[in-house]
Design a protein around this motif. Structure first.
Motif, PDB file in Angstrom:
ATOM      1  N   HIS A 106       0.802  -1.219   0.000  1.00 51.93           N
ATOM      2  CA  HIS A 106       0.000   0.000   0.000  1.00 51.93           C
ATOM      3  C   HIS A 106       0.836   1.272   0.000  1.00 51.93           C
ATOM      4  O   HIS A 106       0.290   2.369  -0.072  1.00 51.93           O
ATOM      5  CB  HIS A 106      -0.978   0.022   1.179  1.00 51.93           C
ATOM      6  N   LYS A 107       2.178   1.168   0.039  1.00 57.32           N
ATOM      7  CA  LYS A 107       3.019   2.352  -0.058  1.00 57.32           C
ATOM      8  C   LYS A 107       4.398   1.940  -0.566  1.00 57.32           C
ATOM      9  O   LYS A 107       4.991   0.986  -0.058  1.00 57.32           O
ATOM     10  CB  LYS A 107       3.158   3.048   1.293  1.00 57.32           C
ATOM     11  N   THR A 108       4.886   2.655  -1.582  1.00 58.61           N
ATOM     12  CA  THR A 108       6.214   2.397  -2.138  1.00 58.61           C
ATOM     13  C   THR A 108       6.906   3.738  -2.337  1.00 58.61           C
ATOM     14  O   THR A 108       6.325   4.664  -2.902  1.00 58.61           O
ATOM     15  CB  THR A 108       6.121   1.673  -3.491  1.00 58.61           C
ATOM     16  N   PHE A 109       8.156   3.858  -1.870  1.00 61.17           N
ATOM     17  CA  PHE A 109       8.878   5.109  -2.054  1.00 61.17           C
ATOM     18  C   PHE A 109      10.377   4.836  -2.051  1.00 61.17           C
ATOM     19  O   PHE A 109      10.833   3.745  -1.673  1.00 61.17           O
ATOM     20  CB  PHE A 109       8.519   6.132  -0.967  1.00 61.17           C
ATOM     21  N   VAL A 110      11.149   5.824  -2.516  1.00 62.50           N
ATOM     22  CA  VAL A 110      12.605   5.691  -2.590  1.00 62.50           C
ATOM     23  C   VAL A 110      13.260   6.664  -1.617  1.00 62.50           C
ATOM     24  O   VAL A 110      12.718   7.727  -1.315  1.00 62.50           O
ATOM     25  CB  VAL A 110      13.127   5.956  -4.021  1.00 62.50           C
ATOM     26  N   LEU A 111      14.433   6.281  -1.124  1.00 68.47           N
ATOM     27  CA  LEU A 111      15.209   7.103  -0.212  1.00 68.47           C
ATOM     28  C   LEU A 111      16.645   7.176  -0.703  1.00 68.47           C
ATOM     29  O   LEU A 111      17.109   6.322  -1.468  1.00 68.47           O
ATOM     30  CB  LEU A 111      15.183   6.512   1.205  1.00 68.47           C
ATOM     31  N   ASP A 134      20.931   8.302   0.398  1.00 67.68           N
ATOM     32  CA  ASP A 134      21.905   8.423   1.496  1.00 67.68           C
ATOM     33  C   ASP A 134      21.683   7.404   2.614  1.00 67.68           C
ATOM     34  O   ASP A 134      21.504   7.786   3.775  1.00 67.68           O
ATOM     35  CB  ASP A 134      21.878   9.845   2.052  1.00 67.68           C
ATOM     36  N   PRO A 135      21.727   6.093   2.343  1.00 68.95           N
ATOM     37  CA  PRO A 135      22.024   5.455   1.054  1.00 68.95           C
ATOM     38  C   PRO A 135      20.767   5.247   0.214  1.00 68.95           C
ATOM     39  O   PRO A 135      19.644   5.380   0.705  1.00 68.95           O
ATOM     40  CB  PRO A 135      22.629   4.112   1.468  1.00 68.95           C
ATOM     41  N   TYR A 136      20.977   4.868  -1.065  1.00 61.62           N
ATOM     42  CA  TYR A 136      19.859   4.626  -1.960  1.00 61.62           C
ATOM     43  C   TYR A 136      19.135   3.349  -1.560  1.00 61.62           C
ATOM     44  O   TYR A 136      19.752   2.302  -1.345  1.00 61.62           O
ATOM     45  CB  TYR A 136      20.361   4.481  -3.407  1.00 61.62           C
ATOM     46  N   ARG A 137      17.797   3.424  -1.522  1.00 62.63           N
ATOM     47  CA  ARG A 137      17.014   2.233  -1.211  1.00 62.63           C
ATOM     48  C   ARG A 137      15.556   2.452  -1.604  1.00 62.63           C
ATOM     49  O   ARG A 137      15.091   3.588  -1.711  1.00 62.63           O
ATOM     50  CB  ARG A 137      17.119   1.854   0.271  1.00 62.63           C
ATOM     51  N   VAL A 138      14.865   1.333  -1.815  1.00 62.98           N
ATOM     52  CA  VAL A 138      13.431   1.327  -2.086  1.00 62.98           C
ATOM     53  C   VAL A 138      12.734   0.730  -0.875  1.00 62.98           C
ATOM     54  O   VAL A 138      13.164  -0.302  -0.343  1.00 62.98           O
ATOM     55  CB  VAL A 138      13.104   0.495  -3.345  1.00 62.98           C
ATOM     56  N   ALA A 170      22.649   2.505  -6.794  1.00 63.04           N
ATOM     57  CA  ALA A 170      22.628   3.786  -7.503  1.00 63.04           C
ATOM     58  C   ALA A 170      21.222   4.363  -7.430  1.00 63.04           C
ATOM     59  O   ALA A 170      20.268   3.670  -7.063  1.00 63.04           O
ATOM     60  CB  ALA A 170      23.042   3.589  -8.961  1.00 63.04           C
ATOM     61  N   PRO A 171      21.062   5.654  -7.773  1.00 60.22           N
ATOM     62  CA  PRO A 171      19.729   6.249  -7.766  1.00 60.22           C
ATOM     63  C   PRO A 171      18.810   5.541  -8.747  1.00 60.22           C
ATOM     64  O   PRO A 171      19.245   5.078  -9.795  1.00 60.22           O
ATOM     65  CB  PRO A 171      19.965   7.703  -8.194  1.00 60.22           C
ATOM     66  N   ALA A 172      17.515   5.472  -8.408  1.00 59.63           N
ATOM     67  CA  ALA A 172      16.557   4.779  -9.266  1.00 59.63           C
ATOM     68  C   ALA A 172      15.167   5.327  -9.015  1.00 59.63           C
ATOM     69  O   ALA A 172      14.904   5.984  -8.004  1.00 59.63           O
ATOM     70  CB  ALA A 172      16.594   3.272  -9.005  1.00 59.63           C
ATOM     71  N   THR A 173      14.285   5.050  -9.946  1.00 63.80           N
ATOM     72  CA  THR A 173      12.870   5.324  -9.767  1.00 63.80           C
ATOM     73  C   THR A 173      12.146   3.988  -9.675  1.00 63.80           C
ATOM     74  O   THR A 173      12.632   2.968 -10.167  1.00 63.80           O
ATOM     75  CB  THR A 173      12.308   6.143 -10.936  1.00 63.80           C
TER      76      THR A 173
END
Length: 366
Positions: free
Chosen positions: A55-60, A62-66, A110-113
């Motif tokens: 029900h919720k998905t987001f990216v962060l 420093d460090p990169y993560r989903v 690495a950064p991602a969408t």
């Protein structure tokens, strides 16, 4: 009456018999699949024994993560497949966020969408795509940032091969595979000036790299050559006077892609600014030459190369005064053999592997 007395016992026995089944039916993630798509996105599939209800998905960063929040589940098996060769997801974790919500975290390189998880039966799928950089961003970690520039694009197709191969398609294909190979090492961050069929002005390509504070800039091309027999890979670094007539003609052709804008230094002392730019650019040119030599020295023996493969020219995309930059002509589409090789996955693997090895060698010598 006896039947009435036995009824509670029967019901209780039924509940006891159902308890193991209830325990076994607790929602769990039973496995994880990972697949790299042809467009370099990665599909991460979570397999469940019941609907997982994200029900919720987001990216962060420093460090990169989903991060994915789902309805509370009791267990999760999140080991990445042993044959997974992706560059984006490096680890997966699971925990209870609150009494009603479980949290899944995918650590990225690495950064991602990411797209919202798509439920498919008792599983759900996340599509994770490497971030395409079109503006500025700050450095988040110590890994060097390499900007890869796929030459041409959009209304500028570049060279046309003898078998109707467009240079803009070859360069984008190689840029994507080079990005994937560099990310897989875990040693670099990578951005593309373009990740689709779009036209970008030459100064804008350099501007993207400078806004990102790139550590290296690599432009990929597969031009035509007036001499049909000309064949092989070559690497160019900046020189205001071309090393030979062939390099000069090639540079002139590339620079006609758009108008070179003037430079506003925003300084009250033009002489001092000129000296600083000159010193900075000389150091950058020296580093660029070292990078080019490192790639040449790392070329696989099966890769055809031009005589004197490290050459010099005044390409516009090499003129960032503070970023070591090289332009790699991976081959000539005007040569039938080069065109065939450039379309070969095996040859592409050799070229990409050699470039990565050369970058590693250059970085080790800094």
């Amino acid at each position: 009456m006896l039947r009435d007395m036995l009824k509670p016992l029967i019901v209780s026995a039924g509940l006891l018999m159902a308890l193991p089944a209830l325990a076994q039916s607790a929602t769990a993630i039973t496995g994880l699949r990972a697949e790299i798509k042809s467009d370099d996105s990665e599909a991460i599939t979570f397999l469940g024994n019941a609907p997982l209800n994200p029900h919720k998905t987001f990216v962060l960063s420093d460090p990169y993560r989903v991060v994915v929040d789902v309805d509370r589940i009791e267990a999760a098996r999140l080991a990445l497949p042993k044959n997974y060769a992706g560059g984006l997801v490096k680890a997966a974790r699971f925990g209870q966020f609150n009494p009603t919500t479980s949290r899944i975290v995918l650590d990225l390189t690495a950064p991602a969408t990411v797209t919202q998880g798509e439920a498919v039966g008792t599983s759900f799928v996340l599509t994770i795509t490497p971030a395409t950089i079109s503006g500025g961003a700050r450095k988040i970690n110590a890994k060097p940032l390499i900007v890869i520039d796929a030459g041409h694009g959009g209304q500028d197709p570049g060279a046309l091969g003898l078998h109707k191969t467009y240079e803009k398609e070859v360069t984008l294909n190689y840029a994507r595979y080079l990005r994937q190979a560099l990310l897989k090492t875990g040693r670099y961050r990578v951005a593309l000036t373009r990740d689709d069929d779009r036209f970008i002005l030459l100064p804008d390509r350099v501007a993207i790299a400078r806004k990102l504070k790139a550590d290296l800039f690599i432009s990929l091309h597969a031009d035509s050559n007036p001499r049909a027999e000309a064949q092989g890979l070559s690497i160019y670094t900046l020189s205001e006077t071309a090393s030979d007539d062939e390099a000069a003609a090639l540079a002139e052709h590339e620079n006609k892609s758009d108008i070179i804008p003037g430079i506003d230094l925003n300084t009250t002392d033009a002489d001092v600014a000129s000296i600083l730019i000159d010193l900075t650019q000389r150091e950058t040119m020296n580093k660029s030459a070292l990078l080019a030599d490192a790639v040449v020295d790392s070329l696989h023996g099966k890769i055809t190369r031009l005589p004197r493969p490290h050459r010099f020219a005044g390409f516009r995309v090499l003129k960032a005064p503070d970023i070591p930059s090289v332009l790699i002509e991976i081959g000539f589409l005007s040569n039938v053999t080069d065109e065939r090789l450039l379309l070969s996955p095996e040859y592409r693997t050799l070229v990409i592997g050699s470039i990565v090895k050369g970058i590693d060698r250059f970085r080790a010598g800094e």
